[in-house]
Scaffold this motif. Sequence first.
Motif, PDB file in Angstrom:
ATOM      1  N   THR A   1       2.726   1.224  -3.803  1.00 43.06           N
ATOM      2  CA  THR A   1       1.149   1.952  -4.608  1.00 43.06           C
ATOM      3  C   THR A   1       0.318   3.055  -4.340  1.00 43.06           C
ATOM      4  O   THR A   1      -0.621   3.183  -5.649  1.00 43.06           O
ATOM      5  CB  THR A   1       0.121   0.910  -4.399  1.00 43.06           C
ATOM      6  OG1 THR A   1      -0.554   0.362  -3.854  1.00 43.06           O
ATOM      7  CG2 THR A   1       0.721  -0.751  -5.725  1.00 43.06           C
ATOM      8  N   ALA A   2       1.038   3.845  -3.224  1.00 37.17           N
ATOM      9  CA  ALA A   2       0.160   4.748  -2.847  1.00 37.17           C
ATOM     10  C   ALA A   2      -0.897   4.595  -2.880  1.00 37.17           C
ATOM     11  O   ALA A   2      -2.160   5.163  -2.387  1.00 37.17           O
ATOM     12  CB  ALA A   2      -0.272   6.051  -4.307  1.00 37.17           C
ATOM     13  N   LEU A   3      -1.112   3.448  -2.083  1.00 41.01           N
ATOM     14  CA  LEU A   3      -3.446   3.627  -1.884  1.00 41.01           C
ATOM     15  C   LEU A   3      -3.476   3.198  -0.848  1.00 41.01           C
ATOM     16  O   LEU A   3      -2.578   3.388   0.914  1.00 41.01           O
ATOM     17  CB  LEU A   3      -3.306   1.517  -2.324  1.00 41.01           C
ATOM     18  CG  LEU A   3      -4.126   1.629  -3.608  1.00 41.01           C
ATOM     19  CD1 LEU A   3      -3.252   0.181  -3.871  1.00 41.01           C
ATOM     20  CD2 LEU A   3      -5.239   1.794  -4.307  1.00 41.01           C
ATOM     21  N   SER A   4      -4.955   3.895  -0.187  1.00 37.58           N
ATOM     22  CA  SER A   4      -5.139   3.959   0.998  1.00 37.58           C
ATOM     23  C   SER A   4      -5.612   2.331   1.392  1.00 37.58           C
ATOM     24  O   SER A   4      -6.692   2.126   0.752  1.00 37.58           O
ATOM     25  CB  SER A   4      -6.222   5.336   1.109  1.00 37.58           C
ATOM     26  OG  SER A   4      -5.829   6.179   0.558  1.00 37.58           O
ATOM     27  N   GLN A   5      -5.879   2.095   2.953  1.00 29.73           N
ATOM     28  CA  GLN A   5      -5.857   1.264   3.665  1.00 29.73           C
ATOM     29  C   GLN A   5      -7.168   1.147   4.279  1.00 29.73           C
ATOM     30  O   GLN A   5      -7.281   2.269   5.490  1.00 29.73           O
ATOM     31  CB  GLN A   5      -4.908   0.929   5.154  1.00 29.73           C
ATOM     32  CG  GLN A   5      -3.594   0.386   4.008  1.00 29.73           C
ATOM     33  CD  GLN A   5      -3.399  -1.598   4.491  1.00 29.73           C
ATOM     34  OE1 GLN A   5      -5.268  -1.319   4.295  1.00 29.73           O
ATOM     35  NE2 GLN A   5      -3.011  -2.267   4.449  1.00 29.73           N
ATOM     36  N   THR A   6      -8.131   1.545   3.751  1.00 29.55           N
ATOM     37  CA  THR A   6      -9.948   1.582   3.281  1.00 29.55           C
ATOM     38  C   THR A   6     -10.013   0.433   4.208  1.00 29.55           C
ATOM     39  O   THR A   6      -9.249  -0.465   4.495  1.00 29.55           O
ATOM     40  CB  THR A   6     -10.654   2.191   2.310  1.00 29.55           C
ATOM     41  OG1 THR A   6     -10.127   0.670   1.485  1.00 29.55           O
ATOM     42  CG2 THR A   6      -9.769   2.910   1.464  1.00 29.55           C
TER      43      THR A   6
ATOM     44  N   PHE B   1       0.687  -1.526  -0.343  1.00 29.38           N
ATOM     45  CA  PHE B   1      -0.377  -0.261   0.079  1.00 29.38           C
ATOM     46  C   PHE B   1       1.149   1.716  -0.132  1.00 29.38           C
ATOM     47  O   PHE B   1       0.407   2.257  -0.281  1.00 29.38           O
ATOM     48  CB  PHE B   1      -1.154  -0.604   0.885  1.00 29.38           C
ATOM     49  CG  PHE B   1      -2.035  -0.845   1.186  1.00 29.38           C
ATOM     50  CD1 PHE B   1      -3.174  -0.698   0.712  1.00 29.38           C
ATOM     51  CD2 PHE B   1      -2.254  -2.258   1.417  1.00 29.38           C
ATOM     52  CE1 PHE B   1      -4.150  -1.399   0.270  1.00 29.38           C
ATOM     53  CE2 PHE B   1      -3.126  -3.107   0.544  1.00 29.38           C
ATOM     54  CZ  PHE B   1      -4.780  -2.928   0.192  1.00 29.38           C
ATOM     55  N   THR B   2       1.857   1.391   0.625  1.00 25.60           N
ATOM     56  CA  THR B   2       3.020   2.475   0.093  1.00 25.60           C
ATOM     57  C   THR B   2       3.535   2.708  -0.572  1.00 25.60           C
ATOM     58  O   THR B   2       3.213   3.942  -0.863  1.00 25.60           O
ATOM     59  CB  THR B   2       3.777   2.064   1.843  1.00 25.60           C
ATOM     60  OG1 THR B   2       3.547   2.068   3.101  1.00 25.60           O
ATOM     61  CG2 THR B   2       4.893   3.118   1.785  1.00 25.60           C
TER      62      THR B   2
END
Length: 389
Positions: A293-298, A290-291
């Motif tokens: 890929t710049a995804l948010s841990q929703t 997630f870090t």
Amino acid sequence: MAEPGFAYSEAFLQWIWENLLFDLSDLQTISGKAVTVLNPGKKNASDGPDFKQAILEIDGLRWHGNIELHTKSSNWKSHGHHSDPNFDTVILHVVADSNPEQVQTLNGSRPFTLNILPYLSDKLHLFLKNFEEHSPELPCTSGFHFISEEAFYQQIELAHREYFEKKSDDFLSFFDPNLLPSKAWKQALIISIWDGLGIPHNRVAMAETASELLTKWSGQNITEGLALSLEMAGFTNSDSTLNWNYKAVRPANHPKQRIEQAVRLSAAILRQPFNHFLSADAIHLWEQWFTKTALSQTTRFEILFGTVYLPGLFVLGNLFASGSLKSASLSSWKNLRTPIPASLLKKFQPFHLQDKRYRRKLGSIHQLNSYCKASRCSECFVLKKAIQS
């Protein structure tokens, strides 16, 4: 109009007997013989009497044998037990009948008959009534003044363990045994994630898109992966046969949004060297992806960590005989605290529990879906404790 007697399933009657949820203080057979239940026996999962190896004291004599239960005495004959030698060893016929009758075995013996209908508590009758009426609330939340939090969490822990086993089986449903184990496992992980991102309306379409994408994309170029997946999904190609459901879909859950997230996470998985997954430290890879890929841990991804990634690692530990990986994934699951939308757990609100841990326990979802909604109340610690209190 319902017939008098016990208007519920035989499974409930077996549950009542197994857990001795009736007044044991002054039991008598229909012929007036005093009965003391020393051991209700072991539930029989195969042919023959419902319970085996029971120990009873009847009229001062100790009996060892089997127990058969029916909601009505007449079921003994209608079920063919009178002509079945497997039932010659029955020492007690337990019924919940307003007009109980004596029965006979093939060898001519006449087992004692105990009618437990008069010995059932008001609390049990209350539960059964609520259960029959199909209240929108849980049957055990209506009319009971005492709900044991200890019993509640004992049940939630059971459901939590079962849910992990179920999600491990779900993961295996995407595992292709015709591929190399390393490739098959990565593909199963990716398809499981796409499937989870399709909840609740588009699971099939998401999983099918992932399956096709994996045949044409290596994960090296995210832009390419996104373009391919949108084409396969039919968003840039009208030839697609996939069906997408947009009804009541929030913007954050729109298929295009979920596909982009899935592609980025899939790329991180495909690029990860497979040997990194075989270490107990593999649990921490999820956060690293997630870090990168710049995804948010929703909340959705936090749930998928528990329902997809940890079971997937456990399956991998089985495949490669890695006890440390299995132990690490199972330990992480046991201690997992996941924020669950309050709307999914609102049926627990009438319990007025002081301890709110269930709100972050994935087993709570399994409890509602596989026990409460499935009407498996007879297997639940909460109801048993409430009736016995």
